[in-house]
Design a protein around this motif. Structure first.
Motif, mmCIF file in Angstrom:
data_model
loop_
_atom_site.group_PDB
_atom_site.id
_atom_site.type_symbol
_atom_site.label_atom_id
_atom_site.label_comp_id
_atom_site.label_asym_id
_atom_site.label_seq_id
_atom_site.Cartn_x
_atom_site.Cartn_y
_atom_site.Cartn_z
ATOM 1 N N GLN A 327 8.465 50.499 50.364
ATOM 2 C CA GLN A 327 9.354 49.968 49.343
ATOM 3 C C GLN A 327 10.680 49.578 49.970
ATOM 4 O OE1 GLN A 327 6.701 49.630 46.991
ATOM 5 N NE2 GLN A 327 8.641 49.499 45.848
ATOM 6 N N ASP A 330 17.128 48.694 47.339
ATOM 7 C CA ASP A 330 17.815 47.624 46.599
ATOM 8 C C ASP A 330 18.819 46.908 47.481
ATOM 9 O OD1 ASP A 330 16.366 48.229 44.374
ATOM 10 O OD2 ASP A 330 17.938 49.461 43.452
ATOM 11 N N ALA A 333 17.033 44.377 49.800
ATOM 12 C CA ALA A 333 16.582 43.170 49.118
ATOM 13 C C ALA A 333 17.751 42.280 48.736
ATOM 14 C CB ALA A 333 15.777 43.549 47.877
ATOM 15 N N ASP A 339 14.406 38.291 51.969
ATOM 16 C CA ASP A 339 13.626 39.328 51.311
ATOM 17 C C ASP A 339 13.711 39.260 49.788
ATOM 18 O OD1 ASP A 339 13.063 40.167 53.817
ATOM 19 O OD2 ASP A 339 14.335 41.944 53.785
ATOM 20 N N PHE A 342 11.003 40.232 46.706
ATOM 21 C CA PHE A 342 9.988 41.199 47.128
ATOM 22 C C PHE A 342 10.539 42.612 46.995
ATOM 23 C CE2 PHE A 342 8.888 37.356 49.479
ATOM 24 C CZ PHE A 342 7.526 37.242 49.207
ATOM 25 N N SER A 343 9.763 43.463 46.410
ATOM 26 C CA SER A 343 10.170 44.858 46.284
ATOM 27 C C SER A 343 9.572 45.719 47.382
ATOM 28 C CB SER A 343 9.741 45.407 44.919
ATOM 29 O OG SER A 343 8.315 45.331 44.779
ATOM 30 N N SER A 344 8.632 45.154 48.145
ATOM 31 C CA SER A 344 7.998 45.916 49.212
ATOM 32 C C SER A 344 7.770 45.035 50.434
ATOM 33 C CB SER A 344 6.658 46.483 48.742
ATOM 34 O OG SER A 344 5.729 45.428 48.499
ATOM 35 N N ARG A 345 7.602 45.697 51.549
ATOM 36 C CA ARG A 345 7.260 45.021 52.792
ATOM 37 C C ARG A 345 5.969 45.638 53.329
ATOM 38 N NH1 ARG A 345 11.129 42.909 56.130
ATOM 39 N NH2 ARG A 345 12.623 44.552 55.602
#
Length: 462
Positions: A327, A330, A333, A339, A342-345
């Motif tokens: 995750q 904040d 991001a 980024d 997107f909330s995740s990588r």
């Protein structure tokens, strides 16, 4: 969001495309999956015709534009970008000379049958043995990088009963490039000699009967996108030529302006990367106008591109081993435009890493990745492609977007790996270095053998 299945030929070789069946990546009509099955992964793949075409385009553009302003241009391929026997042969066959920076690179060029007169030998710490070997071989030009080398080369040439052609590397004080370690014209670094001493040292060189002073050499950096730095460097160097002509009593015949022409590693860089035809015209106009202002004849010029010749023709293939989703905070991001959304990588681990591409770890370099074994209609997912080394900085592609269904067993293709990947490869964590395969006319062949664990173990003394 861009089409995740697109193959951008501004960063991939011009022949790269997706096949109609299964959407597999093809390079010069050879499917990446077949290359991986036959040669294994990681695997360096070079589109031979693309490399040859780029060499010809570069040489012809520089020679044409400098002929337009009344002088000659010689183009050396900078072997440090990627040199093996086959690549040296390609470059010479396409009309380029070869620039080497060590005894080992000299050995490769000679093994390829390169005429010694077409070789330039660089290096800030050439050993006496390397100098003697180069002189004995008849190397066309030795580039003097320190004051001590003047005497060393002069003595080696006298002992061999020959007159050795040399250039003097000068730091113009102009530097450019994407990273401080790539900038090579400021004084506080290991290469070259100060501009203020150019006349004194050139006069010293000219005093030796065993040395033939061909002119000055400078190199302002690497991965350069603009002609402005070349403009100022040429102005400063030619200003010294005007003074040298007065001191030496004759025009200095040649000026080597180095290389460092940039390429696009990602689609976002494509609009900035220089067009060689335009760059050649700009460089010729710069040199001609400066010479006219100084009232001196325009000398012959030389250039040493490497990355811009071989970089885009190379692709590295990897097999995905594991994936791991994290995750994003904040603050991450919000602070990184790439980024946003997107909330995740997804961390995508592959079977190579910083042992086959050290540039992201060394310079924070960006690369572009695509699925190579199939197309996908899955939604976009922010990814970071990482290697298998025991190092947190072991990153192959810092940031890109792939289909969210990328999974173990998939084949990935990383673009623009023809330069400074194999040549910087290593055996960290005892990983064998990959093979290099060249493709031409629909056929693939090994041009550098990959290593085996047995070969690595054979170095240990039991």
């Amino acid at each position: 969001m861009n089409d995740l299945n697109s193959i951008d030929q501004r960063v991939f070789p011009p022949t790269a495309r997706r096949g109609r069946e299964c959407g597999r990546l093809k390079i010069a009509d050879v499917p990446a999956t077949e290359l991986a099955e036959h040669f294994g992964t990681p695997l360096y793949v070079i589109d031979e015709q693309a490399a040859r075409d780029r060499a010809v385009q570069t040489r012809e553009a520089l020679q044409r534009e400098f002929a337009r302003v009344g002088t000659e241009a010689t183009v050396y391929y900078a072997g440090k970008a990627f040199l093996c026997v086959e690549v040296a042969k390609w470059m010479v066959e396409e009309g380029l000379n070869i620039d080497v920076a060590s005894g080992g690179e000299l050995a490769v060029a000679l093994a390829a049958g390169v005429a010694p007169a077409r070789i330039g030998f660089h290096g800030n710490n050439k050993s006496e043995a390397e100098i003697a070997r180069a002189v004995a071989a008849g190397v066309g030009t030795l580039i003097i990088d320190s004051e001590q080398e003047i005497t060393r080369i002069a003595e080696a040439a006298a002992a061999a009963g020959t007159r050795q052609r040399v250039r003097l590397r000068i730091n113009s004080g102009v530097h450019a490039g994407a990273h401080d370690f790539l900038a090579t014209a400021h004084e506080d670094q290991k290469f070259g000699l100060p501009l203020a001493r150019a006349v004194e040292l050139s006069t010293n060189i000219a005093s030796y009967d065993s040395l033939d002073f061909a002119g000055l050499h400078c190199h302002i950096g690497s991965q350069i996108f603009s002609s402005e730095a070349f403009r100022e460097s040429a102005r400063r160097m030619l200003g010294v030529y005007a003074e040298l002509e007065s001191v030496l009593g004759a025009p200095v015949p040649e000026l080597n302006l180095g290389g460092g022409f940039g390429i696009a590693y990602t689609p976002d860089q494509a609009a900035e990367a220089p067009d060689i035809e335009l760059l050649a015209a700009q460089l010729a106009d710069i040199a001609a106008a400066t010479s006219a202002e100084l009232g001196i004849a325009l000398p012959k010029v030389a250039f040493e591109p490497g990355r811009s010749v071989i970089g885009q023709s190379g692709v590295t293939l990897y097999t995905v081993g594991t994936t791991k989703s994290v995750q994003l905070a904040d603050s991450d991001a919000a602070g990184d435009p790439a980024d946003l959304g997107f909330s995740s990588r997804l961390y995508v681990s592959v079977d190579g890493g910083m042992s086959d591409n050290a540039r992201p770890a060394l310079y924070g370099s960006d690369y572009h990745v695509r699925l190579a074994n199939r197309a996908s209609e899955a939604e976009a997912q922010l990814v970071r492609v990482v290697g298998k080394h025991c190092e947190s900085g072991d990153i192959v592609v810092p940031r890109d977007v792939l289909p969210a269904d990328v999974a173990p067993g998939d084949l990935l293709a990383v673009a623009a790996t023809g330069a400074y990947c194999w040549s910087l490869s290593n055996n960290y964590n005892y990983l064998p270095r990959p093979a290099v395969v060249a493709i031409r006319n629909g056929e693939a062949r090994v041009i550098v053998r990959g290593e085996t664990e047995e070969e690595l173990l054979a170095r240990s003394v039991f």
